[in-house]
Design a protein around this motif. Structure first.
Motif, PDB file in Angstrom:
ATOM      1  N   THR A   1      -4.137   2.421  10.168  1.00 43.09           N
ATOM      2  CA  THR A   1      -5.117   3.487   9.992  1.00 43.09           C
ATOM      3  C   THR A   1      -5.019   4.116   8.608  1.00 43.09           C
ATOM      4  N   ALA A   2      -4.045   3.643   7.825  1.00 42.89           N
ATOM      5  CA  ALA A   2      -3.907   4.224   6.487  1.00 42.89           C
ATOM      6  C   ALA A   2      -3.194   3.259   5.562  1.00 42.89           C
ATOM      7  N   VAL A   3      -3.263   3.594   4.281  1.00 45.24           N
ATOM      8  CA  VAL A   3      -2.431   2.931   3.294  1.00 45.24           C
ATOM      9  C   VAL A   3      -1.701   4.030   2.548  1.00 45.24           C
ATOM     10  N   ALA A   4      -0.379   3.869   2.427  1.00 40.03           N
ATOM     11  CA  ALA A   4       0.381   4.888   1.730  1.00 40.03           C
ATOM     12  C   ALA A   4       0.739   4.384   0.346  1.00 40.03           C
ATOM     13  N   VAL A   5       0.596   5.279  -0.639  1.00 42.50           N
ATOM     14  CA  VAL A   5       0.987   4.936  -2.003  1.00 42.50           C
ATOM     15  C   VAL A   5       1.828   6.084  -2.551  1.00 42.50           C
ATOM     16  N   ASN A   6       2.592   5.758  -3.558  1.00 44.44           N
ATOM     17  CA  ASN A   6       3.379   6.810  -4.196  1.00 44.44           C
ATOM     18  C   ASN A   6       2.456   7.720  -4.999  1.00 44.44           C
ATOM     19  N   PRO A   7       2.583   9.037  -4.829  1.00 42.63           N
ATOM     20  CA  PRO A   7       1.664   9.951  -5.523  1.00 42.63           C
ATOM     21  C   PRO A   7       1.732   9.842  -7.047  1.00 42.63           C
ATOM     22  N   ASN A   8       2.822   9.280  -7.560  1.00 43.60           N
ATOM     23  CA  ASN A   8       2.942   9.161  -9.012  1.00 43.60           C
ATOM     24  C   ASN A   8       2.479   7.816  -9.544  1.00 43.60           C
ATOM     25  N   ASP A   9       2.001   6.987  -8.647  1.00 37.48           N
ATOM     26  CA  ASP A   9       1.618   5.637  -9.057  1.00 37.48           C
ATOM     27  C   ASP A   9       0.220   5.656  -9.683  1.00 37.48           C
ATOM     28  N   GLU A  10       0.185   5.422 -11.004  1.00 38.36           N
ATOM     29  CA  GLU A  10      -1.082   5.516 -11.737  1.00 38.36           C
ATOM     30  C   GLU A  10      -2.152   4.576 -11.195  1.00 38.36           C
ATOM     31  N   ARG A  11      -1.704   3.436 -10.689  1.00 36.60           N
ATOM     32  CA  ARG A  11      -2.671   2.430 -10.225  1.00 36.60           C
ATOM     33  C   ARG A  11      -3.521   2.951  -9.066  1.00 36.60           C
ATOM     34  N   TYR A  12      -2.895   3.776  -8.224  1.00 37.02           N
ATOM     35  CA  TYR A  12      -3.579   4.136  -6.979  1.00 37.02           C
ATOM     36  C   TYR A  12      -3.962   5.601  -6.862  1.00 37.02           C
ATOM     37  N   LYS A  13      -3.513   6.408  -7.841  1.00 36.84           N
ATOM     38  CA  LYS A  13      -3.745   7.847  -7.775  1.00 36.84           C
ATOM     39  C   LYS A  13      -5.169   8.203  -7.394  1.00 36.84           C
ATOM     40  N   LYS A  14      -6.072   7.478  -8.048  1.00 33.22           N
ATOM     41  CA  LYS A  14      -7.494   7.829  -7.876  1.00 33.22           C
ATOM     42  C   LYS A  14      -8.024   7.612  -6.461  1.00 33.22           C
ATOM     43  N   TYR A  15      -7.302   6.788  -5.677  1.00 34.26           N
ATOM     44  CA  TYR A  15      -7.807   6.493  -4.318  1.00 34.26           C
ATOM     45  C   TYR A  15      -7.322   7.470  -3.262  1.00 34.26           C
ATOM     46  N   ILE A  16      -6.294   8.254  -3.609  1.00 30.85           N
ATOM     47  CA  ILE A  16      -5.680   9.109  -2.595  1.00 30.85           C
ATOM     48  C   ILE A  16      -6.708  10.033  -1.963  1.00 30.85           C
ATOM     49  N   GLY A  17      -6.710  10.043  -0.641  1.00 23.87           N
ATOM     50  CA  GLY A  17      -7.639  10.906   0.089  1.00 23.87           C
ATOM     51  C   GLY A  17      -8.901  10.190   0.496  1.00 23.87           C
ATOM     52  N   LYS A  18      -9.188   9.047  -0.115  1.00 25.82           N
ATOM     53  CA  LYS A  18     -10.416   8.309   0.220  1.00 25.82           C
ATOM     54  C   LYS A  18     -10.241   7.513   1.501  1.00 25.82           C
ATOM     55  N   VAL A  19     -11.333   7.292   2.184  1.00 23.00           N
ATOM     56  CA  VAL A  19     -11.304   6.503   3.416  1.00 23.00           C
ATOM     57  C   VAL A  19     -12.155   5.257   3.230  1.00 23.00           C
ATOM     58  N   PHE A  20     -11.599   4.114   3.566  1.00 22.26           N
ATOM     59  CA  PHE A  20     -12.344   2.852   3.443  1.00 22.26           C
ATOM     60  C   PHE A  20     -12.590   2.273   4.825  1.00 22.26           C
ATOM     61  N   GLU A  21     -13.795   1.790   5.000  1.00 20.71           N
ATOM     62  CA  GLU A  21     -14.084   1.158   6.287  1.00 20.71           C
ATOM     63  C   GLU A  21     -13.968  -0.341   6.137  1.00 20.71           C
ATOM     64  N   VAL A  22     -13.257  -0.940   7.070  1.00 15.51           N
ATOM     65  CA  VAL A  22     -13.098  -2.392   7.040  1.00 15.51           C
ATOM     66  C   VAL A  22     -13.773  -2.956   8.271  1.00 15.51           C
ATOM     67  N   LYS A  23     -14.761  -3.807   8.048  1.00 20.73           N
ATOM     68  CA  LYS A  23     -15.466  -4.406   9.198  1.00 20.73           C
ATOM     69  C   LYS A  23     -14.724  -5.650   9.637  1.00 20.73           C
ATOM     70  N   LYS A  24     -14.473  -5.732  10.894  1.00 25.02           N
ATOM     71  CA  LYS A  24     -13.858  -6.929  11.498  1.00 25.02           C
ATOM     72  C   LYS A  24     -12.708  -7.479  10.678  1.00 25.02           C
ATOM     73  N   PHE A  25     -11.616  -6.674  10.626  1.00 23.50           N
ATOM     74  CA  PHE A  25     -10.438  -7.104   9.871  1.00 23.50           C
ATOM     75  C   PHE A  25      -9.869  -8.384  10.495  1.00 23.50           C
ATOM     76  N   ALA A  26      -9.743  -9.417   9.671  1.00 24.28           N
ATOM     77  CA  ALA A  26      -9.223 -10.718  10.104  1.00 24.28           C
ATOM     78  C   ALA A  26      -9.920 -11.217  11.356  1.00 24.28           C
ATOM     79  N   GLY A  27     -11.178 -10.940  11.415  1.00 24.33           N
ATOM     80  CA  GLY A  27     -11.959 -11.393  12.562  1.00 24.33           C
ATOM     81  C   GLY A  27     -11.762 -10.533  13.791  1.00 24.33           C
ATOM     82  N   GLY A  28     -11.027  -9.451  13.653  1.00 26.61           N
ATOM     83  CA  GLY A  28     -10.716  -8.609  14.800  1.00 26.61           C
ATOM     84  C   GLY A  28     -11.398  -7.269  14.746  1.00 26.61           C
TER      85      GLY A  28
END
Length: 898
Positions: free
Chosen positions: A233-260
């Motif tokens: 239900t989530a992805v956790a990243v380090n708050p200091n990680d420049e690569r992912y900082k911008k995504y924190i707080g965002k929600v992504f919808e994944v349709k039929k993950f791995a066919g499931g």
RNA sequence: GGGCAAUUAGCUCAGUUGGUUAGAGCGCGGCAUUGACAUUGCCGAGGUCAGAGGUUCAACUCCUCUAUUGCCCACCA
């Protein structure tokens, strides 16, 4: 006077002796008081036997535990303490149930629990437990364990069940037991929860997969368990990680993950995420990971259970996955990810697989509603008679604090003390203890439900419609009460008053957490007291190569085979000698056989002594007046040695150094007594009284180590009315004559000469037919030789000894042949060794003098004396006087050599 | 990753708060033997106490580091 048979045959005597012991009732302290063996007001000494599981037969670990405890118990009984050793067995919930299930399956019952139902199934388990109990209890007798069978307990009997229910109610009322929906360790095979420490880890080669949830997901994550990602239900990243900082707080919808299933993935921040591991982004599966669950709580994430109690995928993961096992689902997820071109990387990694400690099947963390003990919740201490130092009635504590305080304040001593650290470390990391188990064999939880209503009490509620919780309690819940439930708690019994806290808890270090810690928890909570004063932890018994003994390896030594072959005493000695607390030991059949030789040696020593005591003497064990017994140099010597050994054995048993005590006692018995004194006794004759005295002392000293052979000899000698088991332990003799006094060294000197004389024939190649005369000049020691001439001549097997002035030719260690006799001249006063000895002494004196000087300066320093703690000054003072005394002694020695 | 322990004779291990010449059992080699014991006795060989440094008059023993082995705990997905 009776004579003993030529060799000791344990099989002939052991069972009969045990029967006599048991029949006498003297395993029971009350009977001991009644019969005057122990005083009513005597110091109590109590041990509660760590209850063997009713799942099998006695193994060497238990043989070790019985040997150590019986040693302690017999020692204290002989010291006239009020000594109690309480026997019992453990129902071992999961272990026993699993075993019976396996047996039933072997007998053709496919699904025992489903087919038989609770009642019938439990009947089968109880039958098995009873049989197993009978076997193991009988095996304890074979070891010679002097357990008070009149007080035998079982962790699942009525009295113990009452204790368990009472305890549950107490803790529930204090808010320490709660029911909660949590992530628990679940064994799909046992179909039950497991406590944290019932989970073991096995290193395994695994794979780390890196993938994206979907094409439009901005980055990839890594995992070793792709099938659990169906519940992310989530992805956790380090708050200091420049690569992912911008995504924190965002929600992504994944349709039929791995066919499931469709997933909603929220990006959250967590300091715990390692930016260097994998992609630095961690897929969060709240339902199937302890760490993820915590993150989910903090971030208010949905918990989606995708693995069920059978280890299969739930419908939450969608039709495509429902019903597959974990491994099947993993393959399927990977297959789908590959098809969708989402799998970016596969790396080989080693990871730890969690498995059930009972059945070794992989354990799944799953969310479930269970009963827990809260170890961090504060409660008020209500025990009126609080006996834990540093705590006050009515103050607030947590269970964790209770467990910690009792050890920290020194009331409970753990031997060896290095385990203190492990113990505290364990407490620091302790989480709430899940106590409910979904198995049938055990104490059923004393909670009843009626709709939304809950009823918790010792007895079932009145009225209709109540259903008891079907779960049972963790086996360690009832084991935790063992030291006091066996003594009658919750009733306020005399036993509880007299024998609790127990004196010693003796068990393997492998159950320090499982059991010892839990006993401390339960006892400090329920009684406001410690369960035991000392914890003695023994090591594991391993095979010659240091491997664990197991049936599958075929390297297991069966203690009962060994008892049959070599006798219980030999088995006990082999487990007690050459071992040290907390360290594993290696055991081989050869070692046991070696100690069998020793039991036989002791038998023959006694047999010989008996033959030399004189046939008409009526023997009674003596304890005092040994001063008057010594007539010759050898007598003095052996009595001094005997005194020393009494002290050493006593002190070292007190200090739990059983190995050292036994070794020294063996050295005395075999080396000093048999090889020297008895040989001299053959020559000197007329030793009835002193032999009788020595005999009665060594039999008593040996009794705790090898009860059977000593008891048998004792009764053969002193009659069946006297039972060695309850004879008085030899008194420690405080005014032990210093070993440097004449009695000791003079005999040692004579012994030394005898050694030298004995090797003459070989050294000078003198034919066996020729007689040997020896002419000795020995300086200051000549008087000793003169006084003991006859003894020396005979012991050395020479024909004549000419001493000192009688030596006409002053010659240095040369031979003079004169057929048919050979005369050997020896000048021991001027031998080479003496020169070396002088040099050594001089060096030693020099060193000590220097030290004395330094010490004196130190103590003359006013600043030091004024500022240092009194203890240290005192210690330094003591050191100085010790060294000064030593210096004097050394100087005297040097003088005597000149 | 954190912690604990071990390292002494060919093997299994002692070595008690630093103090005579480091011990035992088994194994090995030699010798002995008719009455306590062949399930025996005696003698012997075999150790630079894992390695390096340090503290000390003195280190197997205390301290630091290194190496090897074993165990426990935590766990990174």
């Amino acid at each position: 006077m009776k004579e003993l048979p030529k060799a000791y045959e344990p099989r002939k005597y052991e069972d009969k002796i045990y029967e006599r012991w048991e029949k006498s009732g003297l395993f029971n302290p009350d009977v001991c008081v009644e019969k005057g063996v122990a005083d009513k007001k005597a110091k109590p000494f109590s041990i509660v036997l760590p209850p063997p599981n009713v799942t099998g037969t006695l193994h060497l670990g238990q043989a070790l535990m019985l040997s150590v405890q019986d040693l302690l118990v017999r020692y204290h009984r002989m010291k006239s303490d009020k000594t109690l050793w309480v026997p019992g067995t453990d129902h071992a919930a999961i272990a026993t149930q699993t075993k019976v299930e396996k047996l039933l399956i072997q007998q053709g019952v496919k699904d025992p629990r489903a087919e038989l139902g609770r009642e019938k199934f439990l009947k089968e388990v109880n039958k098995f437990a009873q049989e197993s109990h009978d076997i193991i209890v009988n095996q304890c007798r074979k070891m010679g364990a002097s357990l008070d069978w009149t007080r035998e307990a079982f962790t699942l009997d009525e009295q113990r069940n009452l204790a368990v229910r009472t305890m549950f109610k107490m803790m529930y009322d204090d808010g320490l037991i709660y029911r909660g929906h949590r992530i628990v360790n679940w064994c799909p095979r046992c179909h039950s929860t497991l406590a944290d420490d019932e989970v073991e880890y096995k290193a395994q080669a695994g794979k780390l997969y890196t993938f994206r949830y979907a094409d439009d997901f901005p980055f990839a994550i890594s995992t070793t368990r792709p099938e659990t990602k169906l519940g992310d239900t989530a992805v956790a990243v380090n708050p200091n990680d420049e690569r992912y900082k911008k995504y924190i707080g965002k929600v992504f919808e994944v349709k039929k993950f791995a066919g499931g299933p469709d997933l909603k993935i929220k990006v959250i921040a967590s300091e715990d995420v390692d930016t260097d591991f994998g992609t630095g982004a961690l897929g969060v599966t709240p339902a199937h990971s302890f760490a993820d669950y915590e993150m989910a709580q903090k971030n208010k994430l949905l918990v989606i259970k995708v693995i069920d109690e059978d280890g299969k995928i739930t419908k939450e993961a969608g039709k495509h996955y429902k019903g597959f096992t974990v491994l099947e689902a993993r393959a399927r997820v990977l297959e789908n990810l590959r098809e969708l071109n989402l799998l970016e990387k596969e790396e080989d990694v080693s990871n730890n697989l969690s498995v059930c400690y009972r059945c070794e099947s992989p354990v799944e963390p799953i969310p479930s509603k269970q009963w827990f003990i809260d170890v961090n919740k504060k409660f008020r201490i209500k025990n009126e008679e609080l006996r834990i130092k540093g705590l006050k009635v009515n103050s607030e504590v947590t269970l964790k604090q209770l467990m910690s305080v009792a050890v920290k304040n020194g009331q409970i001593e753990i031997i060896p003390d290095r385990f203190n650290k492990t113990y505290f470390h364990w407490i620091d990391n302790l989480r709430d203890w899940c106590i409910s188990r979904q198995i049938w064999y055990g104490h059923q939880i004393p909670v009843w439900y009626k709709g939304e209503e809950i009823f918790v009490d010792v007895e079932a509620p009145k009225g209709d419609g109540w259903a008891q919780d079907p779960d049972t309690l963790d086996t360690w819940f009832s084991s935790g009460l063992w030291t006091f439930s066996t003594l009658g708690w919750p009733d306020k019994t005399d036993d509880l008053k007299n024998f609790h806290p127990t004196s010693v808890m003796e068990t393997g270090y492998d159950i320090l957490f499982f059991w010892v810690a839990r006993m401390i928890l339960m006892t400090t909570y329920a009684l406001g007291d410690i369960p035991f004063e000392k914890v003695y932890l023994h090591g594991l018994v391993r095979d010659e190569q240091g491997r664990k003994m197991s049936k599958s390896l075929g390297n297991a030594i069966d203690p009962l085979d060994m008892i049959r072959e070599y006798g219980a005493d030999a088995v006990r000695l082999s487990l007690l000698i050459g071992t040290s607390p907390g360290n594993d030991m290696k055991l081989s059949v050869e070692k046991i056989a070696g100690f069998r030789n020793f039991t036989n040696k002791l038998w023959n020593i006694c047999r010989f002594m008996l033959m030399n005591i004189g046939k008409d003497v009526i023997l009674t064990p003596t304890q005092s007046g040994e001063e008057s017994l010594s007539k010759t140099l050898a007598d003095k010597w052996i009595l001094n040695r005997l005194r020393a050994v009494i002290n050493i054995v006593t002190e070292n048993i007190e200090k739990f150094n059983f190995s050292y005590a036994g070794e020294r006692l063996r050295d005395f018995t075999w080396g000093d007594l048999a090889d020297w004194y008895l040989e001299v006794a053959k020559i000197e004759g007329d030793k009835s009284e002193i032999l009788n005295y020595i005999l009665s002392v060594i039999l008593r000293l040996w009794h705790p180590f090898m009860p059977f052979v000593t008891e048998q000899i004792w009764q053969d000698i002193y009659g069946k009315e006297k039972m060695l088991m309850v004879e008085k332990w030899p008194e420690k003799i405080k005014s032990l004559v210093d070993s440097s006094l004449i009695g000791m060294t003079d005999f040692d000197y004579a012994r030394n000469i005898i050694f030298q004389l004995r090797s003459l024939r070989a050294e000078y190649k003198i034919e066996p037919t020729k007689k040997i005369n020896v002419a000795i000049s020995a300086g200051a020691k000549e008087q000793i030789l003169k006084d003991n001439k006859e003894m020396i001549v005979k012991m050395a097997k020479i024909d004549n000894l000419i001493i000192g002035k009688e030596v006409k030719k002053p010659i240095n260690a040369v031979t003079f042949f004169e057929p048919p006799c050979v005369t050997v001249f020896m000048d021991l006063a001027g031998s080479v060794d003496l020169v070396k000895e002088k040099e050594r002494l001089k060096k030693e004196i020099e060193q000590t003098e220097k030290y004395v000087e330094i010490q004196k300066k130190k103590l003359a320093n006013k600043e030091f004396v004024a500022n240092a703690p009194a203890e240290i000054v005192e210690k330094e003072q003591q050191k100085l006087s010790e060294c000064e005394a030593k210096l004097g002694k050394l100087k005297n020695q040097l003088k005597s050599l000149k």
